[in-house]
Motif scaffolding. Structure first.
Motif, PDB file in Angstrom:
ATOM      1  N   GLU A 163       0.838  -1.198   0.000  1.00  0.00           N
ATOM      2  CA  GLU A 163       0.000   0.000   0.000  1.00  0.00           C
ATOM      3  C   GLU A 163       0.878   1.255   0.000  1.00  0.00           C
ATOM      4  OE1 GLU A 163      -2.993  -0.067  -0.598  1.00  0.00           O
ATOM      5  OE2 GLU A 163      -3.802  -1.970   0.101  1.00  0.00           O
ATOM      6  N   LEU A 164       0.331   2.323  -0.557  1.00  0.00           N
ATOM      7  CA  LEU A 164       0.998   3.627  -0.536  1.00  0.00           C
ATOM      8  C   LEU A 164       0.555   4.348   0.735  1.00  0.00           C
ATOM      9  CD1 LEU A 164       0.547   4.639  -4.292  1.00  0.00           C
ATOM     10  CD2 LEU A 164       2.309   3.210  -3.234  1.00  0.00           C
ATOM     11  N   GLU A 173       5.205   7.329  -0.904  1.00  0.00           N
ATOM     12  CA  GLU A 173       5.963   6.436  -0.035  1.00  0.00           C
ATOM     13  C   GLU A 173       5.121   5.185   0.187  1.00  0.00           C
ATOM     14  OE1 GLU A 173       7.022   8.714   3.529  1.00  0.00           O
ATOM     15  OE2 GLU A 173       6.891  10.516   2.281  1.00  0.00           O
ATOM     16  N   THR A 174       5.775   4.046   0.390  1.00  0.00           N
ATOM     17  CA  THR A 174       5.034   2.796   0.575  1.00  0.00           C
ATOM     18  C   THR A 174       5.231   2.261   1.980  1.00  0.00           C
ATOM     19  OG1 THR A 174       6.717   1.156   0.040  1.00  0.00           O
ATOM     20  CG2 THR A 174       5.666   2.275  -1.813  1.00  0.00           C
ATOM     21  N   ALA A 218       9.607   1.881   0.195  1.00  0.00           N
ATOM     22  CA  ALA A 218      10.000   2.220  -1.167  1.00  0.00           C
ATOM     23  C   ALA A 218       9.491   3.618  -1.514  1.00  0.00           C
ATOM     24  CB  ALA A 218       9.445   1.194  -2.150  1.00  0.00           C
ATOM     25  N   LEU A 219      10.096   4.213  -2.534  1.00  0.00           N
ATOM     26  CA  LEU A 219       9.692   5.530  -3.023  1.00  0.00           C
ATOM     27  C   LEU A 219       9.219   5.407  -4.463  1.00  0.00           C
ATOM     28  CD1 LEU A 219      12.327   8.312  -2.253  1.00  0.00           C
ATOM     29  CD2 LEU A 219       9.966   8.203  -1.483  1.00  0.00           C
ATOM     30  N   VAL A 220       8.189   6.155  -4.822  1.00  0.00           N
ATOM     31  CA  VAL A 220       7.697   6.167  -6.187  1.00  0.00           C
ATOM     32  C   VAL A 220       7.627   7.623  -6.639  1.00  0.00           C
ATOM     33  CG1 VAL A 220       5.792   5.547  -7.727  1.00  0.00           C
ATOM     34  CG2 VAL A 220       6.298   4.116  -5.717  1.00  0.00           C
ATOM     35  N   PRO A 225      -0.279  12.063   4.619  1.00  0.00           N
ATOM     36  CA  PRO A 225      -0.472  10.617   4.821  1.00  0.00           C
ATOM     37  C   PRO A 225      -1.765  10.136   4.161  1.00  0.00           C
ATOM     38  CG  PRO A 225      -0.061  11.759   6.905  1.00  0.00           C
ATOM     39  CD  PRO A 225      -0.328  12.810   5.880  1.00  0.00           C
ATOM     40  N   VAL A 226      -1.779   8.880   3.783  1.00  0.00           N
ATOM     41  CA  VAL A 226      -2.959   8.248   3.196  1.00  0.00           C
ATOM     42  C   VAL A 226      -3.707   7.531   4.312  1.00  0.00           C
ATOM     43  CG1 VAL A 226      -3.761   6.460   1.602  1.00  0.00           C
ATOM     44  CG2 VAL A 226      -1.813   7.918   0.976  1.00  0.00           C
ATOM     45  N   ASP A 227      -5.023   7.713   4.327  1.00  0.00           N
ATOM     46  CA  ASP A 227      -5.843   7.104   5.371  1.00  0.00           C
ATOM     47  C   ASP A 227      -6.660   5.969   4.762  1.00  0.00           C
ATOM     48  OD1 ASP A 227      -6.989   6.825   7.870  1.00  0.00           O
ATOM     49  OD2 ASP A 227      -8.645   8.187   7.364  1.00  0.00           O
TER      50      ASP A 227
END
Lengths: 339, 339, 339, 339
Positions: free
Chosen positions: D189-190, D217-218, D222-224, D326-328
């Motif tokens: 997940e991101l 960010e994952t 990892a970075l995308v 941040p992703v929720d």
């Protein structure tokens, strides 16, 4: 006194002047000591701004000028035999532009003269042997990782040919590079030539058979095909693919910037051999200077020059007759190694 | 009642079974109605899981089976003539795998039979005409932007040849694709063939002349050279470069993922023609089905099949004699267009 | 008396010894006159076989040695400020390896000292400006054919980092090349830095934040992203793509020989910067020698050296804080042009 | 009675009409049974020439039409939630174009509804998972040969954006493909998004922030990075490089003909996603039809659709604030596997 190698340059035309510049500005350890050209003004122009260079119209006078320790021959091919023999007579190391001697009989006389001396003095100007990609390919083939070479596919294209270029010269002048490269890469002599003539391009001068497809057979059964196209109009391209028993290797797709714009991804292609092979010329002359300063002669030898003339001569007959034409080679003196 | 095109497939070998799968699972608008193979078990295996397919060892029985509206011939080449004539007799559209008929005399009988019918029923399976890159090249050449084509340089490599592959088959089976592609790309008939034989690769079976270099001349003076190497061991590669008066165009360097690791940047190369040309096969059959449902026949025609046989036949003689061999073509019936 | 430029080389480590070799054997018009290194044995080893070179452990002694006309600084970065000021005091032209001076305050002192002299003496060793592909890209961007540059995507990978390499040094040592290249290609100062830290590679030494993604903003709104990965293990790769308003341009895919074998088409990738940029180093030093012999100083200047230090310094803070960090630049003296 | 899968297509716009054509002419085993569109004329036009299709402006009427066994949703994103729930209520397998549901709350309601059913019915239209090159990359990463992925560098360029395209839509519509591709390729997940905004291109419509650099960010570090540039004017380009611990892999340099003319070697670059990804669309729909006929549902699931919405939503806030966001994500129901 300087410890720079004093070089006499014979010929101050396009190529001679470029070598003068290279010796003066690019190569380490050499200096231009003398220049000969039948046109004294042209010789002077080539050395403008370089101090202490003897300029003369006479080759012998230039070879005997003070400080001359080596000779670079860049005069027309017809003058090479006499110049080489004069250098041999003085024991001077020579770098001789290709063709060493255009006719095989004259080329053989040079080989015999050097063989009589019993030591090498001449390096022939097949500069592709100094190109980084050709060296990679040579090294790969010699390493044997791909098995025995079966075929070479070669492409040699010029944007346009010089004035007065004849159909013979596609073989004797242009393809002579592939003749040497094939002998060197494969380590074999070429034994027969066939020349195919497609209908000439509309871009070729009237009467010039351009392009041609030249096919060589080698002593151990490999095949070499060469597309020679000297008025292609769009690129200077030299490619070579070696097809071997367990793999193939390709060189000649120039490394360069890729621009993506207006629907296409495009990379620039060189238009001139002095661009494509400028590094090879520099390395060739540097290598010759380094060896000469150390009292050695390396690189392509007079036998290579002779073999190229003999193969090209067979190629001219093959072009005229349309038939497969065997190559006639004299026995190789012990001084010379295999190609 | 379904409006899917009912297809009879003749031959349930490697290629026939693949076409059954394609008709059943990939192509839109068709269904497998019947399959014929001398080996009934093999035919049954090919249609396992597909309902309502008539299976028979007899070709005529299969052509007459209920629901058969079109025929796909994937039996061995020797059986094609009889199958084509049987389809013509029933007025059924046919997609016939290459070679249409191996011997030129038989191929000419098929041409004459269709010409007598006065309308096209046969499409020949030269699938490269449906490959995206070949179509780009064809379109470029037809557009004339690069001037007249002067030469085609072709490379055709297989990892290995099937058992019992003969030296003749390098020309008649493998190079037949290049024969058709050259005719189609150039829009010209091929008029002469020469075959050169380098020393065979150590990877070739004992006695097989592999690789070969096959040279074609065309009616308007272009040259086509083909490296055919069917036991190269390392890749399935099909490349073509068209050299024209003002530019050249290359296809066949498959561009897939590039992996950089351990000192090299590597891209995968296909090992099999069903991988390299899978899209072309799909498009070929889809195009045939679409045309047949609309009552039309398009694509390569029986004349293309005949010409390929005639050129390949000359190629076999050229391989045997080592000499340039003219191609002998019958007059072209009005039904057929130029290549 | 020779007219070769007499060069004092400061530092005889890996890079210094390579420059000694280059001045002696590759570059035209220069000779090694003197070498300084704290380790006298190392200095002697670097000039073995070269006649007439003064060797000393003291920098001042070497700068004052007879025949010294120019200085090449290849000592550790901490020693550069003192060496540059000593050269300035003697009016000697200098080629100084990067980093000019590691800390921005010291770098600014060098800038101010040269500005007080009122003429340029220092060229800084950002050798990418002499790489053929970078020059093509610079020329393309300056020509304006693709519109304004919007982004640079950069990749900089080393096979492995030297011992004692720290996380800061990815920015200050490795990315310093991209800092200069971006300033030069875009003709703009960099105004802010952000550093992102993915989870380190298993191949990185314990505790080293490797790789990193470094982001620069420029004074006119362009973005530069740099992947820096100094223990990638597989290649030395330096790539740059400039994304502009009407096109993009990419450099850095070295195109050498392509070998197709065992199912893949592979091209070699360099493992070392001395391989990838050997031509650039040669051109850089030749260009410096040519200018010095003509009484000129060209190439990257002290301001470029200072700006690189200032940006790298902001980068180190960005790495520590994880936040976007503005770059603080002193006013530019009139002596220096825009990047 | 036909055994073709009867499909109801919701939406007859650009994408819906293309899917109607695909189901009718390209895909094997399906037929268009019904089409719904608020504009009845547009729906009729889309099915012109296809027999027996129910056309209606009402979605429910179409889902209940005779012969409807599956649903393809190609209506605007705002209509998806209702259509998905209607299909779930009837137990019909669904292929839903992306975005599944634009707002994360609605997307989560779909996830919860399907989780309550206890079995999968929905496949989401992330067609890149069906692209041959993406599949190669996925397979390589899963195989583990290059070690753990550390970074993805992505480029996504369109020639031009549709009218009324907003700065948010670069993230929610365009980058949503990279959001799914990154989740799928990395199997993670991101967790956070940052959006950088270089000065807009002169080619972008007034007020549109184009291009953008989007950073993800994952969950495992990892970075995308994604360059999104929807008015680049020169190409439709989708590239992806996965940088791993022991190698890197790149996809997206389209395979095609190379034309050398007028000084450059040029390959065509696609201008449109329907060209670049046409095979992927075909495979996607074929795969869905094959699964549906077999009573299965495969491919990207509703959780993937929800996660893409949630990440894009965080991206919009990141674009507005200029900060890392941040992703929720809600907890993942047991029905769904990891990305």
């Amino acid at each position: 006194m300087s410890d720079l190698l004093g070089v006499a340059v014979l010929g101050a035309g396009h190529m001679g002047a470029d070598h003068v510049r290279r010796l003066d500005q690019v190569v380490s350890g050499a200096r231009v000591a003398a220049v000969a050209d039948p046109d004294a003004e042209r010789a002077k122009a080539a050395v403008a701004g370089i101090d202490g260079v003897v300029v003369h119209t006479d080759v012998e006078a230039v070879l005997d000028a003070p400080g001359v320790e080596a000779v670079l021959i860049a005069s027309p091919g017809e003058a090479h035999e006499e110049a080489l023999l004069a250098a041999f007579a003085r024991g001077l190391p020579v770098l001789c532009e290709k063709p060493m001697v255009p006719d095989p009989a004259g080329a053989l006389r040079v080989v015999e003269a050097e063989a009589r001396l019993g030591r090498r003095l001449a390096q022939i100007g097949f500069m592709r042997r100094y190109d980084e990609e050709y060296r990679q390919l040579k090294s790969l083939l010699e390493g044997g990782r791909l098995g025995r070479p079966l075929m070479l596919h070669c492409v040699h294209r010029n944007v346009s040919s010089p004035p007065h270029f004849t159909s013979d010269m596609l073989v004797t002048s242009s393809v002579s590079h592939e003749i040497d490269a094939a002998r060197w890469l494969l380590g074999q002599e070429l034994t027969a030539v066939t020349v195919l003539r497609p209908r000439p391009s509309a871009g070729a001068p009237e009467g010039l058979l351009d392009p041609q497809l030249v096919l060589f057979e080698t002593e151990r059964g490999a095949l070499v095909d060469v597309e020679i196209f000297v008025n292609c109009g769009f690129a200077y391209e030299v490619r070579c693919e070696a097809v071997c028993e367990t793999g193939s290797a390709r060189i000649g797709d120039a490394r360069t910037m890729v621009v993506t714009a207006a629907g296409g991804a495009r990379r620039e292609v060189p238009q001139d051999y002095l661009v494509r092979f400028s590094d090879a010329y520099d390395r060739e002359v540097q290598s010759w200077v380094d060896a000469a300063r150390g009292g050695r002669v390396t690189g392509p030898d007079a036998w290579d020059g002779y073999a190229a003339s003999a193969v090209a001569d067979a190629g001219v007959r093959a072009l005229e007759t349309g038939s497969r034409t065997p190559v006639d080679l004299a026995p190789r003196p012990a001084l010379y190694t295999t190609p």
